[in-house]
Design an enzyme around this catalytic site. Structure first.
Site, short mmCIF file in Angstrom:
data_model
loop_
_atom_site.label_atom_id
_atom_site.label_comp_id
_atom_site.label_asym_id
_atom_site.label_seq_id
_atom_site.Cartn_x
_atom_site.Cartn_y
_atom_site.Cartn_z
N GLU A 42 -3.84 7.69 -5.75
CA GLU A 42 -4.03 6.81 -6.79
C GLU A 42 -5.05 7.29 -7.29
O GLU A 42 -6.54 7.94 -6.52
CB GLU A 42 -4.32 5.50 -6.18
N HIS A 76 -0.64 0.05 -9.68
CA HIS A 76 -1.87 -0.76 -9.21
C HIS A 76 -2.32 -1.70 -10.05
O HIS A 76 -3.67 -1.79 -9.80
CB HIS A 76 -2.45 0.35 -8.38
N ARG A 134 0.76 -1.56 0.13
CA ARG A 134 0.15 0.24 -0.03
C ARG A 134 0.77 1.13 0.44
O ARG A 134 1.71 1.10 0.92
CB ARG A 134 -0.82 -0.15 1.73
P1 NAP Z 1 -1.47 -11.12 4.89
O1 NAP Z 1 -0.57 -12.52 4.66
O2 NAP Z 1 -2.21 -11.30 5.86
O3 NAP Z 1 0.22 -10.50 4.99
C1 NAP Z 1 0.81 -9.81 5.31
C2 NAP Z 1 1.74 -9.31 6.33
O4 NAP Z 1 2.00 -8.54 6.95
C3 NAP Z 1 1.51 -10.72 7.58
O5 NAP Z 1 2.61 -11.48 7.81
C4 NAP Z 1 1.93 -9.73 9.12
O6 NAP Z 1 2.41 -10.19 9.58
C5 NAP Z 1 2.22 -8.28 8.82
N1 NAP Z 1 2.30 -7.46 8.82
C6 NAP Z 1 1.14 -7.00 8.86
N2 NAP Z 1 0.99 -5.99 10.03
C7 NAP Z 1 2.17 -5.77 10.42
C8 NAP Z 1 2.86 -4.57 10.92
N3 NAP Z 1 2.40 -3.51 11.60
N4 NAP Z 1 4.26 -4.93 11.53
C9 NAP Z 1 4.88 -5.73 10.99
N5 NAP Z 1 4.19 -6.61 9.58
C10 NAP Z 1 3.19 -6.53 10.24
O7 NAP Z 1 -1.79 -10.25 3.22
P2 NAP Z 1 -1.57 -10.94 2.33
O8 NAP Z 1 -2.23 -11.10 0.72
O9 NAP Z 1 0.10 -11.16 1.86
O10 NAP Z 1 -1.40 -9.18 1.37
C11 NAP Z 1 -0.54 -7.99 2.64
C12 NAP Z 1 -0.95 -6.55 0.98
O11 NAP Z 1 -1.02 -6.61 0.46
C13 NAP Z 1 -2.62 -6.27 1.15
O12 NAP Z 1 -3.45 -6.31 2.45
C14 NAP Z 1 -2.68 -5.51 0.57
O13 NAP Z 1 -2.20 -4.40 1.27
C15 NAP Z 1 -1.68 -5.93 -0.40
N6 NAP Z 1 -1.92 -6.16 -2.31
C16 NAP Z 1 -1.64 -5.13 -3.32
C17 NAP Z 1 -1.95 -5.69 -4.03
C18 NAP Z 1 -1.70 -4.31 -5.15
O14 NAP Z 1 -2.09 -4.99 -6.67
N7 NAP Z 1 -0.41 -3.74 -5.67
C19 NAP Z 1 -2.44 -6.71 -4.32
C20 NAP Z 1 -3.24 -8.01 -3.21
C21 NAP Z 1 -2.89 -7.35 -1.82
P3 NAP Z 1 1.96 -11.17 10.46
O15 NAP Z 1 1.52 -13.01 9.68
O16 NAP Z 1 2.68 -11.78 11.47
O17 NAP Z 1 0.80 -11.33 11.20
#
Ligand code: NAP
Length: 326
Positions: free
Chosen positions: A268, A287, A239
């Site tokens: 965006e 994005h 993000r």
């Molecule tokens: P996810 O599986 O929930 O992974 C998020 C990771 O971030 C987890 O490992 C979590 O740690 C860690 N995290 C969260 N808050 C944190 C903090 N305060 N400090 C340190 N680590 C933290 O989610 P995902 O499916 O991989 O997706 C991640 C993000 O990518 C989404 O939320 C979205 O914003 C973004 N995204 C972007 C696109 C794009 O088009 N560019 C597409 C899809 C997603 P823990 O496991 O230890 O809780």
């Protein structure tokens, strides 16, 4: 018979639209409406039980308009545009689309890593502008990706899929920053957990796949950027607001880091007067993490299935706040 009245605020593929209509009484409204201000829509919200779409901010003001709302279903994995505590207080389920976009988003993040390191977009422009007039010399040389250190901020679903590509395909060393130990990634990809400062100082590529939250907002600011190696790259596929964009622009202009690959931005669409667009050492994408035909279809299907299952039986599969049911 329709199980619920639903407002749909973004397009769905035809067959999924039909599926939704088979189960629900659907009203389609436009996107990017400031809903509480849009008086003509207020009566629609009075008896709505479900919401589905992507890109609409769902805050406490909007929820107040919908006293019967039971389920919101977003066609995205990120849900930073939802006021989750407000939804939870009201007992409204928030459904999202994890897993189905993981591999596609990891592909895009790897595209950014390769593109920034090998200056693919910049050199493509050079050729198209007729500036390839002699054999490329060191002025246009890139940086190796294979064998380098990759620091992943947020080793969740997508971060792990990036780590797998980096380890198996590019023989990279994986460093990660996160809240918990990721045993599987440590065993399978040799990933090691470090502090943010250690990763900033060590990694050749720093890749953020963090969700946006109060804790991650502007996590990477001028101080953090100043701790990066001069020849390192910053990749943001999570993000935009996780990185302080003004500080990043300064670092790129002053070449205190080598480059950046960005799929997400503070605002965006990225304003056309953004200084980022004048920088050769930045690769910008609009994005598009999950934006392939196959994956966008799977996300829409997941969101429709989530909505129907939650309305019908309070299914908590893919529910962000399952505690509202318990
Ligand atoms: P996810 O599986 O929930 O992974 C998020 C990771 O971030 C987890 O490992 C979590 O740690 C860690 N995290 C969260 N808050 C944190 C903090 N305060 N400090 C340190 N680590 C933290 O989610 P995902 O499916 O991989 O997706 C991640 C993000 O990518 C989404 O939320 C979205 O914003 C973004 N995204 C972007 C696109 C794009 O088009 N560019 C597409 C899809 C997603 P823990 O496991 O230890 O809780």
């Amino acid at each position: 018979m329709a199980i619920a009245k639903v407002i749909q605020y973004s397009d769905l593929p035809e067959d999924l639209q039909a599926l939704l209509k088979e189960h629900c009484d659907v009203t389609r409204v436009g996107i990017s409406l400031d809903l509480p201000q849009e008086q003509s829509l207020v009566p629609l919200f009075a008896d709505v039980e479900g919401l589905i779409g992507v890109g609409q901010k769902v805050d406490s003001k909007l929820i107040e308009l919908a006293p019967k709302l039971k389920v919101t279903s977003t066609v995205s994995v990120g849900y930073d545009h939802f006021d989750v505590p407000a939804l939870t207080r009201r007992g409204i389920m928030l459904m999202h689309t994890p897993d189905v976009l993981t591999e596609t988003t990891a592909d895009m993040i790897f595209t950014l890593i390769l593109c920034t390191a090998r200056r693919a977009a910049e050199l493509d422009r050079m050729i198209k502008q007729g500036r390839w007039t002699k054999t490329i010399d060191s002025e246009y040389f890139g940086s190796d990706v294979h064998g380098k250190k990759l620091g992943i901020l947020g080793l969740g679903r997508i971060g792990s899929a990036v780590a797998r590509r980096a380890h198996n395909g590019f023989n990279m060393e994986i460093l990660y920053f996160g809240r918990s130990v990721k045993e599987r990634a440590e065993t399978e990809y040799g990933a090691r957990r470090y502090t943010l400062d250690e990763i900033l100082a060590e990694a050749d590529f720093i890749c953020s796949v963090l969700p946006l939250s109060d804790e991650t907002h502007k996590l990477i600011g001028s101080e953090e950027l100043s701790k990066m190696k001069k020849d390192a790259f910053l990749i943001n596929g999570g993000r935009g607001p996780v990185v302080d964009e003004a500080a990043l622009i300064t670092a790129l202009q002053n070449k205190t880091i080598r480059g950046a690959g960005l799929d997400v931005f503070e605002k965006e669409p990225l304003p056309i007067d953004s200084p980022l667009l004048a920088l050769a050492n930045v690769v910008t994408l609009p994005h598009i993490g999950s934006a392939t035909h196959e994956t966008r279809y799977e996300m829409a299907k997941c969101a429709v299935d989530n909505l129907i299952a939650a309305l019908r039986s309070q299914s908590t599969k893919n529910c962000v706040n399952p505690e509202v049911v318990e």
